[in-house]
Enzyme design. Structure first.
Site, PDB file in Angstrom:
ATOM      1  N   GLY A  31       0.800  -1.224   0.000  1.00  0.00           N
ATOM      2  CA  GLY A  31       0.000   0.000   0.000  1.00  0.00           C
ATOM      3  C   GLY A  31       0.828   1.267   0.000  1.00  0.00           C
ATOM      4  O   GLY A  31       2.019   1.237  -0.284  1.00  0.00           O
ATOM      5  N   GLU A  35       3.396   5.877  -8.215  1.00  0.00           N
ATOM      6  CA  GLU A  35       3.417   5.581  -9.656  1.00  0.00           C
ATOM      7  C   GLU A  35       4.110   4.240  -9.969  1.00  0.00           C
ATOM      8  O   GLU A  35       3.784   3.601 -10.962  1.00  0.00           O
ATOM      9  CB  GLU A  35       4.075   6.759 -10.383  1.00  0.00           C
ATOM     10  CG  GLU A  35       3.835   6.842 -11.866  1.00  0.00           C
ATOM     11  CD  GLU A  35       2.370   6.704 -12.304  1.00  0.00           C
ATOM     12  OE1 GLU A  35       2.136   5.957 -13.264  1.00  0.00           O
ATOM     13  OE2 GLU A  35       1.475   7.327 -11.682  1.00  0.00           O
ATOM     14  N   HIS A  37       3.850   1.436  -8.179  1.00  0.00           N
ATOM     15  CA  HIS A  37       2.796   0.416  -8.027  1.00  0.00           C
ATOM     16  C   HIS A  37       1.809   0.480  -9.201  1.00  0.00           C
ATOM     17  O   HIS A  37       1.366  -0.548  -9.713  1.00  0.00           O
ATOM     18  CB  HIS A  37       2.005   0.635  -6.734  1.00  0.00           C
ATOM     19  CG  HIS A  37       2.821   0.547  -5.475  1.00  0.00           C
ATOM     20  ND1 HIS A  37       3.049   1.633  -4.661  1.00  0.00           N
ATOM     21  CD2 HIS A  37       3.450  -0.498  -4.887  1.00  0.00           C
ATOM     22  CE1 HIS A  37       3.761   1.251  -3.608  1.00  0.00           C
ATOM     23  NE2 HIS A  37       4.036  -0.030  -3.727  1.00  0.00           N
ATOM     24  N   GLN A  61       7.919 -10.046   7.350  1.00  0.00           N
ATOM     25  CA  GLN A  61       9.088  -9.662   6.555  1.00  0.00           C
ATOM     26  C   GLN A  61       9.845  -8.485   7.159  1.00  0.00           C
ATOM     27  O   GLN A  61      10.813  -8.010   6.588  1.00  0.00           O
ATOM     28  CB  GLN A  61       8.691  -9.385   5.099  1.00  0.00           C
ATOM     29  CG  GLN A  61       7.888  -8.116   4.891  1.00  0.00           C
ATOM     30  CD  GLN A  61       7.360  -8.030   3.471  1.00  0.00           C
ATOM     31  OE1 GLN A  61       6.545  -8.854   3.037  1.00  0.00           O
ATOM     32  NE2 GLN A  61       7.817  -7.045   2.723  1.00  0.00           N
ATOM     33  N   LYS A 149      12.587  -2.985  -8.953  1.00  0.00           N
ATOM     34  CA  LYS A 149      13.115  -2.155  -7.862  1.00  0.00           C
ATOM     35  C   LYS A 149      13.600  -3.067  -6.726  1.00  0.00           C
ATOM     36  O   LYS A 149      14.647  -2.844  -6.132  1.00  0.00           O
ATOM     37  CB  LYS A 149      11.996  -1.228  -7.377  1.00  0.00           C
ATOM     38  CG  LYS A 149      12.108  -0.735  -5.972  1.00  0.00           C
ATOM     39  CD  LYS A 149      12.759   0.606  -5.950  1.00  0.00           C
ATOM     40  CE  LYS A 149      13.109   1.129  -4.583  1.00  0.00           C
ATOM     41  NZ  LYS A 149      12.285   0.778  -3.484  1.00  0.00           N
ATOM     42  N   ASP A 150      12.804  -4.098  -6.420  1.00  0.00           N
ATOM     43  CA  ASP A 150      13.186  -5.091  -5.405  1.00  0.00           C
ATOM     44  C   ASP A 150      13.718  -6.312  -6.156  1.00  0.00           C
ATOM     45  O   ASP A 150      13.047  -7.349  -6.230  1.00  0.00           O
ATOM     46  CB  ASP A 150      11.975  -5.437  -4.538  1.00  0.00           C
ATOM     47  CG  ASP A 150      11.449  -4.218  -3.806  1.00  0.00           C
ATOM     48  OD1 ASP A 150      11.900  -3.956  -2.697  1.00  0.00           O
ATOM     49  OD2 ASP A 150      10.601  -3.493  -4.376  1.00  0.00           O
ATOM     50  N   SER A 185       9.445   5.051  -3.858  1.00  0.00           N
ATOM     51  CA  SER A 185       9.287   4.102  -2.765  1.00  0.00           C
ATOM     52  C   SER A 185       8.352   4.721  -1.729  1.00  0.00           C
ATOM     53  O   SER A 185       8.401   5.936  -1.492  1.00  0.00           O
ATOM     54  CB  SER A 185      10.652   3.842  -2.108  1.00  0.00           C
ATOM     55  OG  SER A 185      10.465   3.232  -0.848  1.00  0.00           O
ATOM     56  N   ARG A 187       8.708   4.450   1.228  1.00  0.00           N
ATOM     57  CA  ARG A 187       9.572   4.903   2.334  1.00  0.00           C
ATOM     58  C   ARG A 187      10.186   6.283   2.068  1.00  0.00           C
ATOM     59  O   ARG A 187      10.724   6.888   2.999  1.00  0.00           O
ATOM     60  CB  ARG A 187      10.684   3.885   2.600  1.00  0.00           C
ATOM     61  CG  ARG A 187      10.158   2.594   3.205  1.00  0.00           C
ATOM     62  CD  ARG A 187      11.266   1.671   3.672  1.00  0.00           C
ATOM     63  NE  ARG A 187      10.761   0.606   4.510  1.00  0.00           N
ATOM     64  CZ  ARG A 187      10.558  -0.666   4.112  1.00  0.00           C
ATOM     65  NH1 ARG A 187      10.825  -1.019   2.875  1.00  0.00           N
ATOM     66  NH2 ARG A 187      10.088  -1.562   4.953  1.00  0.00           N
TER      67      ARG A 187
HETATM   68  P1  AMP Z   1       5.871  -2.546  -1.791  1.00  0.00           P
HETATM   69  O1  AMP Z   1       4.509  -1.950  -1.628  1.00  0.00           O
HETATM   70  O2  AMP Z   1       6.990  -1.596  -1.544  1.00  0.00           O
HETATM   71  O3  AMP Z   1       6.032  -3.873  -1.103  1.00  0.00           O
HETATM   72  O4  AMP Z   1       6.012  -2.886  -3.335  1.00  0.00           O
HETATM   73  C1  AMP Z   1       5.036  -3.648  -4.016  1.00  0.00           C
HETATM   74  C2  AMP Z   1       5.528  -3.920  -5.414  1.00  0.00           C
HETATM   75  O5  AMP Z   1       5.778  -2.679  -6.075  1.00  0.00           O
HETATM   76  C3  AMP Z   1       6.839  -4.701  -5.460  1.00  0.00           C
HETATM   77  O6  AMP Z   1       6.785  -5.647  -6.525  1.00  0.00           O
HETATM   78  C4  AMP Z   1       7.867  -3.628  -5.728  1.00  0.00           C
HETATM   79  O7  AMP Z   1       9.017  -4.097  -6.388  1.00  0.00           O
HETATM   80  C5  AMP Z   1       7.068  -2.697  -6.635  1.00  0.00           C
HETATM   81  N1  AMP Z   1       7.656  -1.346  -6.637  1.00  0.00           N
HETATM   82  C6  AMP Z   1       7.933  -0.573  -5.562  1.00  0.00           C
HETATM   83  N2  AMP Z   1       8.519   0.582  -5.955  1.00  0.00           N
HETATM   84  C7  AMP Z   1       8.620   0.522  -7.311  1.00  0.00           C
HETATM   85  C8  AMP Z   1       9.144   1.408  -8.309  1.00  0.00           C
HETATM   86  N3  AMP Z   1       9.685   2.569  -7.995  1.00  0.00           N
HETATM   87  N4  AMP Z   1       9.066   1.015  -9.596  1.00  0.00           N
HETATM   88  C9  AMP Z   1       8.513  -0.186  -9.930  1.00  0.00           C
HETATM   89  N5  AMP Z   1       8.000  -1.050  -9.045  1.00  0.00           N
HETATM   90  C10 AMP Z   1       8.055  -0.711  -7.755  1.00  0.00           C
END
Ligand code: AMP
Length: 281
Positions: A31, A35, A37, A61, A149-150, A185, A187
């Site tokens: 959540g 952009e 996501h 995690q 990104k990850d 991110s 974060r």
């Molecule tokens: P998160 O909510 O941070 O756990 O991320 C959820 C998904 O979004 C994961 O597959 C991340 O790799 C992807 N994601 C997060 N930030 C980015 C970004 N800047 N560009 C592309 N995908 C992203």
């Protein structure tokens, strides 16, 4: 757009869509959507008739001293953004229901978690592999989209999907960046104005590494030392790792003679940021 909180309802809903002949593409997130996501949701539309987004801040995690308790959230905004891009279902489980009393089953990988982020975050990938397995079992998607990104997370999920025969197509989507290059991110919201400027050291290091390799540098040590020096010249930066490694195994390489992954994690203030890119001649 439907919002589902119960695992059983989600499973029944997916089963019904499949019976009706629809394919499902899935985007798991924690959540506080941005952009990056949204780009995954757009990509998902190419791989399924119906799009399921999950929002779940997965406690398993996070390590003991990490940001689980302060992870940012804005569900109203998430719903608005998700709906605008054509999401069909948001799965919004509760942690007490996903991890009931006496929970004891986890998914471990042998090698991939022993690199990069897994070294300073020893429980992280066990939590990621476990929650993604659980979500795959509930949502039953045909395809799932993750961000590069990850990078290590994507590698772990590809490996796990293959090893455990999930039969789900895993798609990697490119990193979405702010105009100045900072990888988006959730974060980033923790950063002060000054730290936000400093956070550019990650992207700048990536560019420096790319330039060096294009100019013929093939020694990872020289690239890493150059970036270390650069990052350490800023206040409030602590390097977690800089790695030039094989994109498949994540093993460090000693010479750059094929496309390699450059991955880094830097703590800016108290916010841990990651970035990566492929270096090639
Ligand atoms: P998160 O909510 O941070 O756990 O991320 C959820 C998904 O979004 C994961 O597959 C991340 O790799 C992807 N994601 C997060 N930030 C980015 C970004 N800047 N560009 C592309 N995908 C992203």
């Amino acid at each position: 757009m439907k919002i589902i909180k119960e695992a059983e309802e989600m499973r029944n809903y997916s089963a019904r869509l499949k019976r009706e002949g629809s394919t499902l593409a899935f985007v798991p997130t924690m959540g506080f959507l941005h952009e990056g996501h949204i780009s995954l949701l757009r990509e998902a539309k190419k791989h399924g008739d119906k799009i399921v987004l999950s929002i779940f801040v997965n406690p398993t995690q996070f390590g003991a001293n990490e940001d689980l308790d302060k992870y940012p959230s804005n569900l109203e905004n998430d719903f608005r953004l998700a709906e605008a891009v054509g999401t069909d279902v948001i799965f919004l489980p509760e942690k007490e229901k996903l991890y009931g009393e006496n929970y004891q089953t986890y998914v471990y990988l042998e090698d991939l978690p022993g690199h990069l982020c897994g070294i300073s975050r020893p429980v992280h990938f066990k939590g990621v592999a476990t929650i993604v397995t659980k979500l795959f079992n509930i949502v039953m998607p045909d395809a799932a989209v993750f961000g590069t990104k990850d990078f290590q997370q994507l590698a772990v999920i590809r490996q796990m999907t293959k090893d455990l025969s999930f039969g789900i197509k895993i798609i990697g989507a490119p990193i979405v960046r702010e105009d100045d290059g900072l990888a988006m991110s959730s974060r980033n919201t923790y950063l002060t104005e000054e730290q936000r400027k400093t956070a550019l050291v990650l992207y700048k290091s990536l560019q420096m590494a790319e330039d060096a390799v294009k100019k013929g540098e093939n020694n990872p040590r020289i690239i890493i030392e150059m970036c270390e020096k650069y990052i350490n010249s800023f206040d409030e930066t602590t390097i977690d790792y800089l790695s030039v490694c094989d994109p498949d195994t994540l093993d460090e390489v000693t010479v750059i003679n094929k496309p390699v992954l450059f991955a880094l994690a830097v703590i800016v203030g108290s916010t841990r940021l990651i970035d990566n890119g492929i270096l090639m001649k």
